[in-house]
Design a protein around this motif. Sequence first.
Motif, PDB file in Angstrom:
ATOM      1  N   VAL A 237      -7.833   8.370   1.898  1.00 15.28           N
ATOM      2  CA  VAL A 237      -8.700   8.490   3.059  1.00 15.28           C
ATOM      3  C   VAL A 237     -10.102   8.112   2.599  1.00 15.28           C
ATOM      4  CG1 VAL A 237      -7.311  10.246   4.201  1.00 15.28           C
ATOM      5  CG2 VAL A 237      -9.098  10.954   2.598  1.00 15.28           C
ATOM      6  N   GLU A 238     -11.017   7.887   3.536  1.00 15.56           N
ATOM      7  CA  GLU A 238     -12.369   7.512   3.129  1.00 15.56           C
ATOM      8  C   GLU A 238     -12.961   8.587   2.220  1.00 15.56           C
ATOM      9  OE1 GLU A 238     -16.827   7.369   4.793  1.00 15.56           O
ATOM     10  OE2 GLU A 238     -15.313   6.790   6.271  1.00 15.56           O
ATOM     11  N   SER A 239     -13.322   8.189   1.016  1.00 15.37           N
ATOM     12  CA  SER A 239     -13.895   9.134   0.061  1.00 15.37           C
ATOM     13  C   SER A 239     -14.483   8.365  -1.104  1.00 15.37           C
ATOM     14  CB  SER A 239     -12.824  10.101  -0.452  1.00 15.37           C
ATOM     15  OG  SER A 239     -12.072   9.525  -1.506  1.00 15.37           O
ATOM     16  N   PRO A 240     -15.288   9.018  -1.943  1.00 14.58           N
ATOM     17  CA  PRO A 240     -15.816   8.319  -3.116  1.00 14.58           C
ATOM     18  C   PRO A 240     -14.770   8.045  -4.179  1.00 14.58           C
ATOM     19  CG  PRO A 240     -16.555  10.611  -3.059  1.00 14.58           C
ATOM     20  CD  PRO A 240     -15.873  10.349  -1.759  1.00 14.58           C
ATOM     21  N   ARG A 241     -13.508   8.443  -3.934  1.00 16.67           N
ATOM     22  CA  ARG A 241     -12.431   8.068  -4.857  1.00 16.67           C
ATOM     23  C   ARG A 241     -11.884   6.668  -4.574  1.00 16.67           C
ATOM     24  NH1 ARG A 241      -8.427  13.191  -6.156  1.00 16.67           N
ATOM     25  NH2 ARG A 241      -9.676  14.828  -5.186  1.00 16.67           N
ATOM     26  N   ASN A 242     -12.255   6.061  -3.439  1.00 17.21           N
ATOM     27  CA  ASN A 242     -11.663   4.781  -3.053  1.00 17.21           C
ATOM     28  C   ASN A 242     -11.831   3.680  -4.101  1.00 17.21           C
ATOM     29  OD1 ASN A 242     -12.579   5.189   0.465  1.00 17.21           O
ATOM     30  ND2 ASN A 242     -10.806   5.989  -0.637  1.00 17.21           N
ATOM     31  N   PRO A 243     -13.021   3.482  -4.683  1.00 19.49           N
ATOM     32  CA  PRO A 243     -13.152   2.416  -5.671  1.00 19.49           C
ATOM     33  C   PRO A 243     -12.243   2.603  -6.887  1.00 19.49           C
ATOM     34  CG  PRO A 243     -15.302   3.065  -4.855  1.00 19.49           C
ATOM     35  CD  PRO A 243     -14.330   4.089  -4.348  1.00 19.49           C
ATOM     36  N   ALA A 244     -12.125   3.828  -7.390  1.00 17.84           N
ATOM     37  CA  ALA A 244     -11.234   4.076  -8.524  1.00 17.84           C
ATOM     38  C   ALA A 244      -9.779   3.848  -8.137  1.00 17.84           C
ATOM     39  CB  ALA A 244     -11.425   5.495  -9.053  1.00 17.84           C
ATOM     40  N   SER A 245      -9.448   4.125  -6.870  1.00 26.33           N
ATOM     41  CA  SER A 245      -8.089   3.878  -6.379  1.00 26.33           C
ATOM     42  C   SER A 245      -7.772   2.384  -6.394  1.00 26.33           C
ATOM     43  CB  SER A 245      -7.942   4.415  -4.948  1.00 26.33           C
ATOM     44  OG  SER A 245      -8.272   5.767  -4.871  1.00 26.33           O
ATOM     45  N   ILE A 246      -8.743   1.584  -5.989  1.00 23.17           N
ATOM     46  CA  ILE A 246      -8.571   0.128  -6.002  1.00 23.17           C
ATOM     47  C   ILE A 246      -8.321  -0.348  -7.433  1.00 23.17           C
ATOM     48  CG2 ILE A 246      -9.783  -2.063  -5.657  1.00 23.17           C
ATOM     49  CD1 ILE A 246     -11.225  -0.626  -3.275  1.00 23.17           C
ATOM     50  N   GLU A 247      -9.102   0.149  -8.347  1.00 21.86           N
ATOM     51  CA  GLU A 247      -8.950  -0.241  -9.754  1.00 21.86           C
ATOM     52  C   GLU A 247      -7.575   0.160 -10.289  1.00 21.86           C
ATOM     53  OE1 GLU A 247     -11.832  -0.049 -13.588  1.00 21.86           O
ATOM     54  OE2 GLU A 247     -11.511   1.850 -12.550  1.00 21.86           O
ATOM     55  N   ALA A 248      -7.152   1.388 -10.004  1.00 20.79           N
ATOM     56  CA  ALA A 248      -5.855   1.869 -10.495  1.00 20.79           C
ATOM     57  C   ALA A 248      -4.703   1.063  -9.895  1.00 20.79           C
ATOM     58  CB  ALA A 248      -5.697   3.348 -10.163  1.00 20.79           C
ATOM     59  N   PHE A 249      -4.778   0.775  -8.578  1.00 18.37           N
ATOM     60  CA  PHE A 249      -3.691   0.048  -7.927  1.00 18.37           C
ATOM     61  C   PHE A 249      -3.671  -1.410  -8.387  1.00 18.37           C
ATOM     62  CE2 PHE A 249      -1.626  -1.535  -3.825  1.00 18.37           C
ATOM     63  CZ  PHE A 249      -0.362  -1.117  -4.219  1.00 18.37           C
ATOM     64  N   ALA A 250      -4.829  -2.000  -8.621  1.00 14.29           N
ATOM     65  CA  ALA A 250      -4.883  -3.378  -9.123  1.00 14.29           C
ATOM     66  C   ALA A 250      -4.187  -3.479 -10.483  1.00 14.29           C
ATOM     67  CB  ALA A 250      -6.323  -3.853  -9.218  1.00 14.29           C
ATOM     68  N   LYS A 251      -4.410  -2.487 -11.342  1.00 15.09           N
ATOM     69  CA  LYS A 251      -3.765  -2.509 -12.642  1.00 15.09           C
ATOM     70  C   LYS A 251      -2.245  -2.420 -12.502  1.00 15.09           C
ATOM     71  CE  LYS A 251      -7.657  -0.529 -15.194  1.00 15.09           C
ATOM     72  NZ  LYS A 251      -8.205   0.666 -15.898  1.00 15.09           N
TER      73      LYS A 251
END
Length: 327
Positions: A308-322
């Motif tokens: 959901v919209e949160s400051p965790r979103n950028p780290a989520s993108i990085e983790a999923f990209a990996k």
Amino acid sequence: MRTALALASLLLVSGCGATVAQDTSSANTPVTVTNCGQQVTFDKVPSKVVTNDTGITELMFALGLKDRMAGYVVDGADTADRRTSPWKADFDSAKHLSDKISKEVVQGANADFVFAGWNYGFSESSGFTPDALKQLGIATYQLTEACRNGVGKQRGIMPALDALYTDLRNLGKIFRVEAKAEELISGYQQQIDNAARLMTGKPQPKVFLYDSGQDQPFTSGRNAAPQDIISKAGGDNIFGDLNDSWTTVNWETVVQRNPDVILIVDYADGDFNTPEQKQAFLEGFAPLQNSPAIKNKRFYALPYAALVESPRNPASIEAFAKFLTSV
């Protein structure tokens, strides 16, 4: 089996437990922001804020605004999202007011400001709405991811990351921490740009976001956070054509769109909501058996608060990209 929980990756978020200097010289000067298409004026810096839901609360923590909070409302005082939060210390030291938000809860906290969203606390059926709180003299701010877009009760008025940046900038202005908001946004944009490079030149896998539902699946359209989490990580949300945020679809369409990867929402509450239980259901669901995601066991799980919209979103993108680089 390539099922992964990205909790550790999501701890790598800067600004944990930060205390941010505020411009108190203008604390009583009115400021106006655009929230869900409406101009909203705040006469002074709020000092008794009540937040609803994990991601919304984390936005306040990321901006260093815990001292402005009367408390937060989250379903469960000790949830997995809280335990894995980069702001766990803030959750532990702030006050957990209730499992469910209501007028009685916010009045009991003597709140002067409520930060929630449609289906993230605000609801006509419960009578807990911005208009109802205005009548009680309590200001409100609506989560931009959950803004209604004018088509029935559909939600979402801008791309998900734009919603995150909009809320950070608006909150920065309201609480006089604009420099901190810009610092966070700059860091997030750099993190996302770095993650995008991981999939450069690679095929774009089709991704099905599975939240819940057996008769009909609950998923994400183009206006909820998973849209940008998936696309910025290098994937293609198979329901990115839907002009809605979180919404129900049908299994026939999921089958037709033939996902390569299934991204599972991890609620970690044990009520047929663990990633393992959801994966077992999907692997046993006959119509999906020919999809590449099922055949190759390409499942990935992220916590609810990261999707959901949160400051965790950028780290989520990085983790999923990996993860996608291995697909």
